[in-house]
Design a protein around this motif. Structure first.
Motif, PDB file in Angstrom:
ATOM      1  N   UNK A 175       0.821  -1.220   0.000  1.00 42.23           N
ATOM      2  CA  UNK A 175       0.000   0.000   0.000  1.00 42.23           C
ATOM      3  C   UNK A 175       0.851   1.265   0.000  1.00 42.23           C
ATOM      4  N   UNK A 176       2.175   1.093  -0.100  1.00 39.73           N
ATOM      5  CA  UNK A 176       3.077   2.256  -0.048  1.00 39.73           C
ATOM      6  C   UNK A 176       3.417   2.743  -1.461  1.00 39.73           C
ATOM      7  N   UNK A 177       3.343   4.069  -1.634  1.00 41.98           N
ATOM      8  CA  UNK A 177       3.766   4.700  -2.897  1.00 41.98           C
ATOM      9  C   UNK A 177       5.041   5.513  -2.678  1.00 41.98           C
ATOM     10  N   UNK A 178       5.121   6.162  -1.522  1.00 49.88           N
ATOM     11  CA  UNK A 178       6.305   6.970  -1.212  1.00 49.88           C
ATOM     12  C   UNK A 178       6.498   7.060   0.293  1.00 49.88           C
ATOM     13  N   UNK A 179       7.682   7.533   0.694  1.00 50.73           N
ATOM     14  CA  UNK A 179       7.997   7.704   2.114  1.00 50.73           C
ATOM     15  C   UNK A 179       8.868   8.936   2.238  1.00 50.73           C
ATOM     16  N   UNK A 180       8.909   9.505   3.479  1.00 48.99           N
ATOM     17  CA  UNK A 180       9.750  10.678   3.749  1.00 48.99           C
ATOM     18  C   UNK A 180      11.000  10.211   4.472  1.00 48.99           C
ATOM     19  N   UNK A 181      12.134  10.844   4.180  1.00 50.21           N
ATOM     20  CA  UNK A 181      13.370  10.492   4.888  1.00 50.21           C
ATOM     21  C   UNK A 181      14.128  11.735   5.320  1.00 50.21           C
ATOM     22  N   UNK A 182      14.860  11.607   6.413  1.00 58.01           N
ATOM     23  CA  UNK A 182      15.672  12.735   6.893  1.00 58.01           C
ATOM     24  C   UNK A 182      16.845  12.949   5.942  1.00 58.01           C
ATOM     25  N   UNK A 220      20.397  -2.009   0.576  1.00 56.91           N
ATOM     26  CA  UNK A 220      20.548  -2.982  -0.511  1.00 56.91           C
ATOM     27  C   UNK A 220      19.510  -4.099  -0.358  1.00 56.91           C
ATOM     28  N   UNK A 221      18.770  -4.085   0.762  1.00 55.83           N
ATOM     29  CA  UNK A 221      17.790  -5.141   1.040  1.00 55.83           C
ATOM     30  C   UNK A 221      16.405  -4.672   0.584  1.00 55.83           C
ATOM     31  N   UNK A 222      15.973  -5.162  -0.554  1.00 60.01           N
ATOM     32  CA  UNK A 222      14.703  -4.679  -1.130  1.00 60.01           C
ATOM     33  C   UNK A 222      13.477  -5.194  -0.377  1.00 60.01           C
ATOM     34  N   UNK A 223      13.671  -6.239   0.434  1.00 63.63           N
ATOM     35  CA  UNK A 223      12.533  -6.775   1.197  1.00 63.63           C
ATOM     36  C   UNK A 223      12.204  -5.918   2.415  1.00 63.63           C
ATOM     37  N   UNK A 224      13.141  -5.081   2.857  1.00 66.45           N
ATOM     38  CA  UNK A 224      12.951  -4.306   4.085  1.00 66.45           C
ATOM     39  C   UNK A 224      12.932  -2.798   3.844  1.00 66.45           C
ATOM     40  N   UNK A 225      13.866  -2.325   3.014  1.00 73.45           N
ATOM     41  CA  UNK A 225      14.033  -0.866   2.878  1.00 73.45           C
ATOM     42  C   UNK A 225      12.859  -0.200   2.153  1.00 73.45           C
ATOM     43  N   UNK A 226      12.053  -0.978   1.435  1.00 74.01           N
ATOM     44  CA  UNK A 226      10.867  -0.413   0.785  1.00 74.01           C
ATOM     45  C   UNK A 226       9.830   0.075   1.802  1.00 74.01           C
ATOM     46  N   UNK A 227       9.896  -0.511   3.014  1.00 75.94           N
ATOM     47  CA  UNK A 227       8.786  -0.304   3.951  1.00 75.94           C
ATOM     48  C   UNK A 227       8.858   0.970   4.780  1.00 75.94           C
ATOM     49  N   UNK A 228      10.086   1.342   5.178  1.00 71.17           N
ATOM     50  CA  UNK A 228      10.186   2.335   6.238  1.00 71.17           C
ATOM     51  C   UNK A 228      10.298   3.771   5.764  1.00 71.17           C
ATOM     52  N   UNK A 229       9.777   4.667   6.619  1.00 68.63           N
ATOM     53  CA  UNK A 229       9.913   6.105   6.402  1.00 68.63           C
ATOM     54  C   UNK A 229      10.184   6.748   7.746  1.00 68.63           C
ATOM     55  N   UNK A 230      10.529   8.022   7.734  1.00 73.59           N
ATOM     56  CA  UNK A 230      10.856   8.731   8.977  1.00 73.59           C
ATOM     57  C   UNK A 230       9.725   9.674   9.378  1.00 73.59           C
ATOM     58  N   UNK A 231       9.651   9.958  10.671  1.00 71.13           N
ATOM     59  CA  UNK A 231       8.637  10.903  11.142  1.00 71.13           C
ATOM     60  C   UNK A 231       8.534  10.876  12.656  1.00 71.13           C
TER      61      UNK A 231
END
Ligand code: UT7
Length: 336
Positions: free
Chosen positions: A43-50, A155-166
């Motif tokens: 359900x993710x399209x984008x995320x915010x990062x610091x 480099x881990x596509x199974x995990x890094x797709x999920x997270x964002x900052x906030x």
């Protein structure tokens, strides 16, 4: 009430997000993936990062300031600061101590961090409730802040797709009118499932004792395992929480869940029999912001008018530990 416990009022909520946006399309430059794969599974399209020097303390400070302003409580009246984070920039001082300093509070009050991953806000609210109901403290700031973008393995596509900052924050206080805004609350953990999401700390052995061994870097997650565990326990758990509140699901206005995976949210929604307008989701734009995800969803949905005040809501979350928790709360006018 029939007992001497002091009820709790949620006085203010606030949030803060970094500006830099990373879309699913951007991630295709890092590894073999696609917007379609990520969106349909999460359900993710984008995320915010610091970026730059910005970190969880800055985000947490902004969210805290925001929630304190809404609460109308003076910073010098705060009796305790709790910070929930699983992505602190340093192991110490605690984020809560940094927030104490950044807010410019002169009084010496207790401040400590809670490590309950994405369940952090619920854990914080539960601790705050215990302190308030016992009469030990009156005004408590809970800050939930994470910048997992600095801790995932990109480099881990199974995990890094999920997270964002906030970050999100909540100010709670002793209720003056006898009404408790926490109608029911519960927190749980099962350490037997701890290996589903792990982040090793890269401490070094004393070379006189043994050779230093490199530890794996970044968050390691068994995504399928987490999904299966949570999909199995959460819908039933939320149903039990509603019963604990002495209510029926229909009596409650909104579901404001941890934003980890849209399919898990839908499983809870289905169990409660809720229509889409009763369920808050912002995962599409922010991904999984860990501990911050529930308070961001709450404060933003009120700010944008999706959630009306003078209502009730179910908050629920889960995360590394494994930890999980939920609360049925009253959302009074003026909290945001
Ligand atoms: O608060 C933290 C809580 N964490 C969570 O809530 C995570 C919950 N779990 C999930 O959201 C899902 O398990 C994921 C979205 C992380 C993964 O979805 P999945 O359907 O469980 O995929 P999978 O890990 O079983 O992998 C299926 C396939 C694999 O390929 P093979 O081995 O079948 O050839 C993966 O290598 O998909 C591959 N894959 C990808 N393909 C394209 C894994 N990540 C990606 C990717 N893009 N980003």
């Amino acid at each position: 009430m029939g007992n001497n416990l002091i009820p709790l009022r949620i006085a203010g909520v606030g949030y803060s997000l970094p500006e830099t946006v990373i879309t699913n399309e951007d991630l295709t430059k890092l590894y073999d993936t696609s917007d379609e794969w990520i969106y349909t599974r999460t359900g993710i399209k984008e995320r915010r990062v610091v970026s730059g020097e910005e970190n969880a303390i800055d985000l947490g400070y902004q969210a805290a300031k925001n929630a304190i302003e809404k609460s109308g409580i003076d910073i010098e009246e705060l009796d305790l600061i709790l910070a929930a984070s699983s992505a602190p920039p340093d192991l110490y001082p605690a984020i809560a101590c940094h927030i104490h300093q950044r807010l410019g509070i002169q009084r010496q009050i207790p401040a400590f961090d809670i490590t309950a991953a994405c369940s952090g806000l619920i854990y914080g609210l539960s601790i705050a409730k215990a302190y308030i109901s016992s009469g030990m403290y009156k005004n408590i700031l809970i800050v939930a802040t994470d910048n997992n973008s600095r801790l995932v393995d990109w480099t881990d596509r199974g995990t890094s797709i999920l997270f964002g900052d906030g970050a999100g924050a909540m100010v709670v206080t002793a209720s003056e009118d006898g009404v408790d805004d926490v109608i029911a609350i519960d927190i749980k953990a099962d350490g037997n499932y701890g290996n589903l999401i792990e982040l090793a700390f890269d401490g070094k052995n004393c070379p006189l004792v043994e050779q230093y061994e490199e530890k794996p870097k970044g968050i390691r997650m068994n995504g399928r395992g987490v999904y299966t565990f949570v999909a199995k326990i959460l819908p039933h758990y939320v149903e039990e929480l509603v019963a604990k509140a002495g209510m029926n699901a229909d009596d409650i206005d909104y579901l404001i869940p941890h934003q980890a995976n849209i399919r898990i949210i839908q499983a809870v929604q289905e169990r409660l029999g809720y229509s889409d307008d009763k369920v808050v989701t912002n995962i599409k734009y922010y991904g999984n912001t860990s501990a911050a995800s529930i308070p961001i969803a709450l404060a933003e949905s009120v700010e944008k008018g999706k959630v009306k005040l003078g209502t009730t809501a179910i908050l629920c979350g889960f995360g590394a530990g494994m930890t999980w928790g939920g609360a049925v709360v009253r959302l009074r006018e003026g909290i945001c």
